[in-house]
Design an enzyme around this catalytic site. Structure first.
Site, PDB file in Angstrom:
ATOM      1  N   GLY A 142       0.891  -1.158   0.092  1.00  0.00           N
ATOM      2  CA  GLY A 142      -0.203   0.192  -0.140  1.00  0.00           C
ATOM      3  C   GLY A 142       1.187   1.131   0.208  1.00  0.00           C
ATOM      4  O   GLY A 142       0.462   2.994  -0.395  1.00  0.00           O
TER       5      GLY A 142
ATOM      6  N   ASP B 193       0.639   3.249   4.590  1.00  0.00           N
ATOM      7  CA  ASP B 193      -0.059   4.159   3.902  1.00  0.00           C
ATOM      8  C   ASP B 193      -0.948   4.901   4.468  1.00  0.00           C
ATOM      9  O   ASP B 193      -1.504   5.946   4.485  1.00  0.00           O
ATOM     10  CB  ASP B 193      -0.497   3.680   2.566  1.00  0.00           C
ATOM     11  CG  ASP B 193      -1.250   2.246   3.353  1.00  0.00           C
ATOM     12  OD1 ASP B 193      -0.935   1.535   4.134  1.00  0.00           O
ATOM     13  OD2 ASP B 193      -1.371   1.473   2.491  1.00  0.00           O
TER      14      ASP B 193
ATOM     15  N   ASP C 161      -5.344   3.395  10.733  1.00  0.00           N
ATOM     16  CA  ASP C 161      -6.353   2.185  10.408  1.00  0.00           C
ATOM     17  C   ASP C 161      -6.934   2.960  12.165  1.00  0.00           C
ATOM     18  O   ASP C 161      -7.050   3.207  13.035  1.00  0.00           O
ATOM     19  CB  ASP C 161      -6.879   1.883   9.639  1.00  0.00           C
ATOM     20  CG  ASP C 161      -8.631   1.197   9.614  1.00  0.00           C
ATOM     21  OD1 ASP C 161      -9.449   2.033  10.112  1.00  0.00           O
ATOM     22  OD2 ASP C 161      -8.796   0.532   9.050  1.00  0.00           O
TER      23      ASP C 161
ATOM     24  N   PHE D  33     -13.293   4.220   3.194  1.00  0.00           N
ATOM     25  CA  PHE D  33     -12.411   2.676   2.863  1.00  0.00           C
ATOM     26  C   PHE D  33     -12.156   3.550   0.998  1.00  0.00           C
ATOM     27  O   PHE D  33     -12.962   3.907   0.343  1.00  0.00           O
ATOM     28  CB  PHE D  33     -13.260   1.356   2.079  1.00  0.00           C
ATOM     29  CG  PHE D  33     -11.429   0.262   1.798  1.00  0.00           C
ATOM     30  CD1 PHE D  33     -10.446  -0.167   2.803  1.00  0.00           C
ATOM     31  CD2 PHE D  33     -11.907  -0.391   0.838  1.00  0.00           C
ATOM     32  CE1 PHE D  33     -10.681  -1.068   2.556  1.00  0.00           C
ATOM     33  CE2 PHE D  33     -10.667  -0.797   0.260  1.00  0.00           C
ATOM     34  CZ  PHE D  33     -10.281  -1.328   1.135  1.00  0.00           C
ATOM     35  N   VAL D  34     -10.483   3.421   1.407  1.00  0.00           N
ATOM     36  CA  VAL D  34     -10.561   4.454   0.140  1.00  0.00           C
ATOM     37  C   VAL D  34      -8.905   3.525  -0.307  1.00  0.00           C
ATOM     38  O   VAL D  34      -8.556   2.187  -0.446  1.00  0.00           O
ATOM     39  CB  VAL D  34      -9.180   5.682   0.398  1.00  0.00           C
ATOM     40  CG1 VAL D  34     -10.502   6.846   1.243  1.00  0.00           C
ATOM     41  CG2 VAL D  34      -8.268   5.114   1.150  1.00  0.00           C
TER      42      VAL D  34
ATOM     43  N   ARG E  69      -4.571  -0.299  -7.391  1.00  0.00           N
ATOM     44  CA  ARG E  69      -3.266   0.651  -6.538  1.00  0.00           C
ATOM     45  C   ARG E  69      -2.942   1.618  -7.515  1.00  0.00           C
ATOM     46  O   ARG E  69      -2.120   2.416  -7.114  1.00  0.00           O
ATOM     47  CB  ARG E  69      -2.141  -1.007  -6.817  1.00  0.00           C
ATOM     48  CG  ARG E  69      -2.455  -1.431  -5.618  1.00  0.00           C
ATOM     49  CD  ARG E  69      -1.079  -2.317  -5.200  1.00  0.00           C
ATOM     50  NE  ARG E  69      -1.536  -3.708  -4.529  1.00  0.00           N
ATOM     51  CZ  ARG E  69      -1.901  -3.972  -3.346  1.00  0.00           C
ATOM     52  NH1 ARG E  69      -2.193  -2.693  -2.281  1.00  0.00           N
ATOM     53  NH2 ARG E  69      -2.053  -4.753  -2.416  1.00  0.00           N
TER      54      ARG E  69
HETATM   55  P1  5GP Z   1      -4.113  -0.669  10.767  1.00  0.00           P
HETATM   56  O1  5GP Z   1      -3.914  -1.861  11.536  1.00  0.00           O
HETATM   57  O2  5GP Z   1      -4.409  -0.004  11.362  1.00  0.00           O
HETATM   58  O3  5GP Z   1      -5.876  -1.100  10.725  1.00  0.00           O
HETATM   59  O4  5GP Z   1      -4.536  -0.969   8.943  1.00  0.00           O
HETATM   60  C1  5GP Z   1      -3.587  -0.117   8.518  1.00  0.00           C
HETATM   61  C2  5GP Z   1      -3.155  -1.060   7.320  1.00  0.00           C
HETATM   62  O5  5GP Z   1      -4.806  -1.726   6.529  1.00  0.00           O
HETATM   63  C3  5GP Z   1      -2.757  -0.217   6.456  1.00  0.00           C
HETATM   64  O6  5GP Z   1      -1.575  -0.442   6.147  1.00  0.00           O
HETATM   65  C4  5GP Z   1      -3.791  -0.414   4.803  1.00  0.00           C
HETATM   66  O7  5GP Z   1      -2.923  -1.818   4.399  1.00  0.00           O
HETATM   67  C5  5GP Z   1      -5.302  -0.819   5.320  1.00  0.00           C
HETATM   68  N1  5GP Z   1      -6.079   0.546   5.328  1.00  0.00           N
HETATM   69  C6  5GP Z   1      -6.900   0.481   6.067  1.00  0.00           C
HETATM   70  N2  5GP Z   1      -7.645   1.251   6.069  1.00  0.00           N
HETATM   71  C7  5GP Z   1      -7.549   0.995   4.558  1.00  0.00           C
HETATM   72  C8  5GP Z   1      -8.618   1.275   3.566  1.00  0.00           C
HETATM   73  O8  5GP Z   1      -9.157   2.587   3.616  1.00  0.00           O
HETATM   74  N3  5GP Z   1      -8.258   1.533   2.093  1.00  0.00           N
HETATM   75  C9  5GP Z   1      -7.291   0.542   1.825  1.00  0.00           C
HETATM   76  N4  5GP Z   1      -7.403   0.737   0.095  1.00  0.00           N
HETATM   77  N5  5GP Z   1      -6.281   0.012   2.586  1.00  0.00           N
HETATM   78  C10 5GP Z   1      -6.731   0.269   4.244  1.00  0.00           C
HETATM   79 MG    MG Z   2      -0.898  -1.188   4.565  1.00  0.00          MG
END
Ligand code: 5GP
Ligand code: MG
Length: 185
Positions: free
Chosen positions: A50, A106, A109, A158-159, A171
């Site tokens: 990402g 990237d 979340d 979600f992006v 991507r």
């Molecule tokens: P976390 O562990 O903070 O929940 O998630 C981080 C990872 O989840 C990011 O590095 C990314 O790869 C993926 N992610 C979180 N939100 C999104 C989103 O809105 N779109 C996409 N494509 N990936 C996301």
């Molecule tokens: Mg990621």
């Protein structure tokens, strides 16, 4: 935007960040790091896939010596909900002791991914650790991750695009957008 991506852009409900907005902000982030890390050699730990374009663009704005390690971490099993489990591919040759480390991802979340990786980095006893993300979602985190810089704060949607995927696609979009709920077909 090039005509070759217009077909893919029709799969978006809306564009959240244009290529120009992303570029301006990433340039600012690099400029700030050039000041903060002046005189140092920075060891970048970059999360793939990402972070692909964010890392490529940010690193080209850095005027300090850089070493790069890429990691892959996955928390999503192909959908848009987090599984709560993070798998990390830690490179065997990574050397972080006494290094000034810059952790790049990237999106922040839930915080689970960066929490696991930053703890692992700190266990290697670096001289310093900075964490920067392109996007930070406005939502309650499951883990509290200290951030040094975030390109943009976005709503909890979600992006895709600029490196970020949905089921392996999108991507290559030069912008960041929200998927059309009726697409992709
Ligand atoms: P976390 O562990 O903070 O929940 O998630 C981080 C990872 O989840 C990011 O590095 C990314 O790869 C993926 N992610 C979180 N939100 C999104 C989103 O809105 N779109 C996409 N494509 N990936 C996301
Ligand atoms: Mg990621």
């Amino acid at each position: 935007m090039s005509s070759s991506v217009t077909g893919v852009i029709q799969d978006l409900e809306r564009i959240l960040l244009t290529p120009a907005q992303i570029s301006t902000r990433v340039t600012e982030m690099a400029a700030r790091l050039n000041v903060e890390l002046a005189g140092k050699v920075v060891t970048v730990v970059a999360l793939m896939d990402g972070g692909l374009f964010f890392v490529a663009d940010l690193l080209r704005g850095l005027e300090i010596p850089v070493r790069l390690f890429t990691l892959s971490a996955s928390s999503y099993q192909g959908g848009t909900d987090t599984s709560g489990e993070v798998k990390v591919n830690w490179p065997a040759n990574i050397e972080l002791r006494d290094q000034d480390v810059l952790l790049l991802d990237d999106i922040l979340d839930t915080g689970l991914t960066l929490d696991i990786i930053s703890k692992r980095i700190l266990a290697e006893q670096p001289a310093s650790l900075r964490t920067c993300v392109l996007l930070s979602k406005r939502r309650q985190r499951l883990r509290d991750v200290p951030l040094d810089d975030a390109g943009f704060e976005i709503d909890d949607e979600f992006v895709v695009g600029y490196g970020m995927d949905y089921q392996g696609r999108f991507r290559n979009l030069p912008c960041i957008g929200i998927l059309n709920p009726n697409k992709p077909s």
